[in-house]
Motif scaffolding. Structure first.
Motif, PDB file in Angstrom:
ATOM      1  N   ARG A 127       0.841  -1.196   0.000  1.00  0.00           N
ATOM      2  CA  ARG A 127       0.000   0.000   0.000  1.00  0.00           C
ATOM      3  C   ARG A 127       0.878   1.248   0.000  1.00  0.00           C
ATOM      4  O   ARG A 127       1.869   1.323   0.717  1.00  0.00           O
ATOM      5  N   ALA A 128       0.524   2.210  -0.817  1.00  0.00           N
ATOM      6  CA  ALA A 128       1.300   3.447  -0.882  1.00  0.00           C
ATOM      7  C   ALA A 128       1.149   4.224   0.415  1.00  0.00           C
ATOM      8  O   ALA A 128       0.101   4.192   1.069  1.00  0.00           O
ATOM      9  N   ALA A 129       2.207   4.908   0.821  1.00  0.00           N
ATOM     10  CA  ALA A 129       2.187   5.684   2.061  1.00  0.00           C
ATOM     11  C   ALA A 129       1.108   6.750   1.991  1.00  0.00           C
ATOM     12  O   ALA A 129       0.918   7.408   0.967  1.00  0.00           O
ATOM     13  N   SER A 130       0.391   6.927   3.100  1.00  0.00           N
ATOM     14  CA  SER A 130      -0.692   7.911   3.122  1.00  0.00           C
ATOM     15  C   SER A 130      -0.154   9.334   3.129  1.00  0.00           C
ATOM     16  O   SER A 130      -0.842  10.265   2.718  1.00  0.00           O
ATOM     17  N   VAL A 131       1.061   9.520   3.635  1.00  0.00           N
ATOM     18  CA  VAL A 131       1.666  10.857   3.671  1.00  0.00           C
ATOM     19  C   VAL A 131       2.944  10.830   2.848  1.00  0.00           C
ATOM     20  O   VAL A 131       3.939  10.243   3.245  1.00  0.00           O
ATOM     21  N   LEU A 132       2.892  11.399   1.650  1.00  0.00           N
ATOM     22  CA  LEU A 132       4.072  11.552   0.814  1.00  0.00           C
ATOM     23  C   LEU A 132       4.040  12.962   0.253  1.00  0.00           C
ATOM     24  O   LEU A 132       3.322  13.248  -0.708  1.00  0.00           O
ATOM     25  N   VAL A 133       4.781  13.827   0.883  1.00  0.00           N
ATOM     26  CA  VAL A 133       4.775  15.239   0.525  1.00  0.00           C
ATOM     27  C   VAL A 133       5.969  15.520  -0.364  1.00  0.00           C
ATOM     28  O   VAL A 133       7.064  14.994  -0.140  1.00  0.00           O
ATOM     29  N   GLY A 134       5.750  16.394  -1.358  1.00  0.00           N
ATOM     30  CA  GLY A 134       6.852  16.771  -2.221  1.00  0.00           C
ATOM     31  C   GLY A 134       7.179  15.664  -3.204  1.00  0.00           C
ATOM     32  O   GLY A 134       6.342  14.844  -3.577  1.00  0.00           O
ATOM     33  N   ARG A 135       8.420  15.657  -3.678  1.00  0.00           N
ATOM     34  CA  ARG A 135       8.911  14.689  -4.645  1.00  0.00           C
ATOM     35  C   ARG A 135       8.114  14.743  -5.953  1.00  0.00           C
ATOM     36  O   ARG A 135       8.074  13.757  -6.688  1.00  0.00           O
TER      37      ARG A 135
END
Length: 920
Positions: free
Chosen positions: A236-244
């Motif tokens: 499952r993709a991380a719920s918090v991925l900021v930026g990138r």
């Protein structure tokens, strides 16, 4: 919050006009006239609000069509995976209903350009998914009409043409389907100078010969068998991925090119620990999944797992091949051969393979060079610049604004926005690394009375911590130390969780259970369970299964250092001794529950009580699941310079004797007892020396090294006699007989077995007497005395049945069947073998199971029943797949070859090739 400088960069790129900042104010005012509920008034604004150096849309005040569109797409994928194709179709209809023209039409600038391309790709993929779902539901006419329009709109998309060809064929329009292929072939040559991809060429050939596989496969409602679902293994993709955002766009362009061309063959994401490589890779893989309809595979290579063993290329190849539908018995044991099979398996497919946490290029080299259309995405701390056909993306630190956003999302926007300068300072103190930021946010979440300035001040006061935050592993260590301190100074449960972290570093195992941690802490199981749950909530552990936990890779290293720094040597020793005592006592108890007739090796008195296992199934499950960790713990202990720890580690290894024997774990048995020999020699412990010689001999003889085994077995016998241990002497004589049989010294073996039986009767050991009789049966048979062998066999079977010893009864039945075959009576041998096979399976002896199956294949061959013979031979191959014993491999494969030679017509139906891979 979006800073003004990001807005300017997104609108004008690297060369903004001098009036850019004033223009932003103008545009913001225009937006407010449209968005605010009371236009014309000057603040406070309810929707588009001002923040320090930027702006934000108030959460809950806006409904964004892009978010709704992507939510419907995700729902469609979920329903499709669950088999609800009609529900998936409805979700796709809802997603596509949001579109009324080009995205961000007329909006200039680099941000709009990239976002427009991304959304357009999603729209086209969604339309393809919609048509694919129509095909799956048998709505071929509707699919053909939709795909014809889509092909006109995007003429170079190969998946569109592939689906259109299939739809036309299923509508009975074979000629039109073939013409569709010729059209795309011409367009690709004229515009790009390339040929159609493998998938299109393969579809063309299938349509050309009207292959039956193209016929519609009915859905579940019709009752017909559905096709195998392509593997979908991505975490499952991380719920918090900021930026990138830039990196994500770059990865998507490589994995799913905008022009519909083939993906980049190899993409590597590299960078420092804690930079968020894995999270970014998983997100990019999910975002590009529609470009890989034949599956997405995932393997954690454990290349940088502290205290863990990295996966070997052949093991990774085996996992991938099995996930792609290759039977386990068909997986080659040689690396080059397995890699060739993988390439063959992926020819004509579009599959994404995510190899997470690679140790370096060498670990993945055999997995590369896949057919065009497939892609490998790698994460690693090491550079992959030297890897062939690889594009490397080096992941650095986050932007300052992104780092602050991470803190806001994890802690709460209001709390961070209350002091923007302090939040900015805290982000820089965390070196702008995602892992450090997450751990800092966890501290704030645990202490709601702290502000961002409070935590920043604490970090500045610890000059050594600030220094360690600057690079690599030290950044992770200091961030983890912050989380540990937060627990250590919290409430009762937090303090227990902190103490648990210290003790976890004592033991280097892959997984944890509350019972094991209870032994480490010398606390009740429920307390250990609550402590593990607290650590899991703090994201310092992850739940890997019911009642099982796993340390994050970097946290594992921190706990090892923490144990060295926070626990006295005596405390570390006590914790390790407790874990050893628990493992050894439970292993012995489980073996006894599983087979009470097997005599356990000596075991020192320990205060730890074994786990309560009441049934054979519970015992078998515990032994199989915990075996790798118990082996690792015993090996770790025997490397200790402390004699007490090393000796107990040797005894834990001895406690695994029967489980290693049952499962044919020959190499583990050899390695553990080689270590035990060293412990015995170093400490002068004659008991350990004696046991280690005997167990080492047992492993060697099963590895085909009988001459070496004889030396160790005789050494054990001499030590037992010197210790005046009659039971040990009796057991050593029996094991010596086994070695002599392997060496074909049958007269000596028979003589030793007679001596063993004399001692067994003297001391009242029924199991020893039965063992000696079995040795004599084999010796008499090989010496040609079949009458004596048959007589002795009747005696041992009667004794085994009276005692309820299913293992000795199974062994006796196998020997009895061999004697029947010697006398030319395969039909009687068959009945004995079937009884013996049932017994072997009941007690979980893989060796006996495989041997019985191979002999049943031989029996049915002799009875001129080729189909049954072939079935048993294949079953024997499948049974040996669960064992690492190469002798079993040869036994099963030899019989299979004999069957195929005797019955050549069976060769065409062979499913399992010779020399398939062996797994323990």
């Amino acid at each position: 919050m979006v800073p003004k400088d990001m807005l300017i960069s997104g609108l004008w790129g690297d060369r903004p006009p001098n009036t850019a900042e004033q223009s932003v104010y103008t545009y913001i005012a225009g937006l407010r006239r449209v968005l605010e509920p009371h236009p014309g008034t000057r603040g406070p604004y309810a929707v588009l609000v001002s923040r320090s150096r930027g702006y934000a849309l108030e959460r809950g005040q806006m409904q964004v069509d892009v978010a709704d569109f992507e939510r419907h797409l995700a729902e469609a994928r979920r329903l499709h995976s669950a088999g609800d194709h009609r529900g998936g179709l409805r979700a796709l209809d809802a997603a596509l209903a949001h579109w009324s023209g080009p995205a961000l039409c007329g909006v200039p600038g680099p941000f709009a350009e990239a976002e427009r391309a991304r959304l357009e790709e999603l729209r086209l993929s969604a339309r393809e998914d919609h048509a694919d779902t129509l095909l799956g539901l048998g709505l071929h006419q509707e699919a053909a009409a939709a795909l014809t329009d889509l092909a006109a709109e995007a003429p170079l998309r190969e998946r569109t043409r592939d689906l259109l060809m299939l739809a036309l064929y299923r509508c009975g329009r074979q000629a039109d389907a073939l013409q569709t292929y010729m059209d795309i072939k011409r367009l690709l040559a004229e515009r790009l100078g390339v040929d159609p991809g493998t998938a299109l060429r393969e579809r063309y050939e299938l349509i050309l010969r009207a292959d039956p596989s193209l016929a519609r496969v009915q859905d579940r409602a019709s009752g017909a068998k559905a096709p195998a679902r392509p593997p979908r293994q991505l975490p499952r993709a991380a719920s918090v991925l900021v930026g990138r955002a830039e990196e994500l766009v770059r990865l998507r362009s490589l994995l799913s090119p905008w022009d519909g061309g083939p993906p980049q063959a190899v993409v590597a994401i590299t960078g420092a620990p804690g930079a968020g490589k894995s999270a970014l890779a998983v997100r990019a893989a999910h975002a590009s999944s529609s470009a890989f309809p034949d599956g997405q595979l995932y393997v954690n290579l454990q290349g940088a797992t502290p205290g863990g063993e990295r996966l070997k290329p052949i093991d990774v190849l085996g996992r991938l091949l099995r996930a792609l539908g290759l039977p386990g018995g068909a997986v080659p044991s040689e690396e080059d051969e397995a890699a060739a099979v993988l390439r063959d398996r992926l020819e004509g497919r579009r599959t994404l393979i995510l190899l997470d946490d690679a140790a370096g290029p060498e670990q993945v080299r055999a997995l590369l060079g896949l057919p065009s259309g497939n892609a490998v995405l790698i994460t690693s701390r090491e550079s992959h610049a030297e890897t062939d056909d690889c594009v490397q993306l080096v992941l650095g630190r986050l932007l300052r604004s992104e780092a602050v956003t991470v803190l806001a999302k994890l802690v709460g926007a209001e709390r961070i926005a209350a002091d923007p300068a302090a939040a900015d300072r805290l982000a820089h103190l965390c070196d702008l690394l995602p892992l450090s930021l997450r751990l800092a946010a966890a501290r704030l979440a645990e202490r709601p009375d702290w502000t961002a300035r409070d935590l920043g001040t604490r970090l500045e006061d610890r000059r050594r911590t600030l220094h360690e935050l600057e690079s690599g592993r030290r950044a992770v260590r200091s961030s983890l130390e912050l989380s540990y301190e937060g627990l250590a100074h919290g409430g009762e449960l937090d303090r227990l969780a902190a103490r648990t972290m210290c003790h976890l570093g004592v033991l280097h195992v892959a997984s944890l259970t509350p019972e094991l941690v209870s032994a480490l802490l010398r606390e009740p199981v429920d307390a250990a369970e609550r402590a593990l749950g607290r650590l899991a909530r703090a994201h310092l552990l992850e739940i890997s299964g019911p009642g099982r936990y796993r340390l994050h890779d970097l946290v594992r290293l921190f706990t090892i250092e923490l144990a060295d720094a926070r626990l006295l040597p005596e405390a570390r020793k006590d914790a390790l001794m407790s874990a050893l005592g628990f493992y050894g006592a439970t292993a012995r108890h489980a073996s006894t529950v599983l087979d009470p007739h097997r005599v356990q090796l000596p075991w020192p008195t320990v205060p730890q009580r074994p786990l309560a296992l009441t049934s054979a199934d519970e015992a078998r499950d515990w032994l199989e699941e915990e075996l790798p960790d118990v082996v690792a713990t015993a090996a770790q202990a025997m490397q200790s310079e402390d004699d007490d720890v090393a000796r107990l580690g040797a005894y834990v290894g001895f406690s695994l004797m029967w489980q290693l024997t049952r499962g044919a774990h020959r190499h583990e048995q050899r390695d553990l007892n080689r270590q035990a020999l060293a412990v015995g020699e170093r400490t002068g412990d004659q008991e350990i020396l004696s046991l280690a010689h005997g167990q080492f001999a047992h492993a060697l003889v099963n590895l085909g090294r009988e001459t070496e085994a004889l030396l160790h077995q005789r050494a054990e016998l001499e030590l037992r006699r010197a210790l005046r241990d009659r039971f040990g002497e009796m057991r050593a004589l029996g094991n010596l007989g086994v070695v002599l049989l392997k060496l074909e010294r049958y007269a000596e073996a028979r003589e030793g077995a007679e001596a063993q039986r004399a001692i067994a009767r003297e001391i009242g050991s029924e199991v020893g007497e039965r063992h000696s009789l079995l040795i004599r049966v084999v010796a008499c048979r090989e010496l040609g005395d079949l009458t004596a062998a048959m007589s002795l066999l009747g005696e041992v079977l009667a004794l085994a049945q009276a005692a309820g010893d299913r293992y000795h009864e199974s062994e006796g039945l196998a020997l009895l069947s061999e004697l029947c075959l010697d006398r030319g009576d395969p039909r009687t041998a068959k009945s004995y073998l079937e009884r013996g096979l049932r017994l072997a399976r009941e007690i979980g002896y893989r060796v006996s199971e495989c041997e019985s199956l191979a002999m049943l294949a031989r029996v049915h061959r002799l009875l001129n029943e080729p189909a049954r013979a072939l079935a048993y031979a294949r079953e024997a191959l499948a049974a040996r797949q669960r064992s690492a014993d190469e002798n079993l491999s040869r036994l099963a494969e030899d019989e299979l070859r004999v069957i195929e030679t005797a019955f050549p017509e069976l060769r065409a139906t062979r499913e399992v090739p010779p020399r398939a891979a062996l797994t323990g």
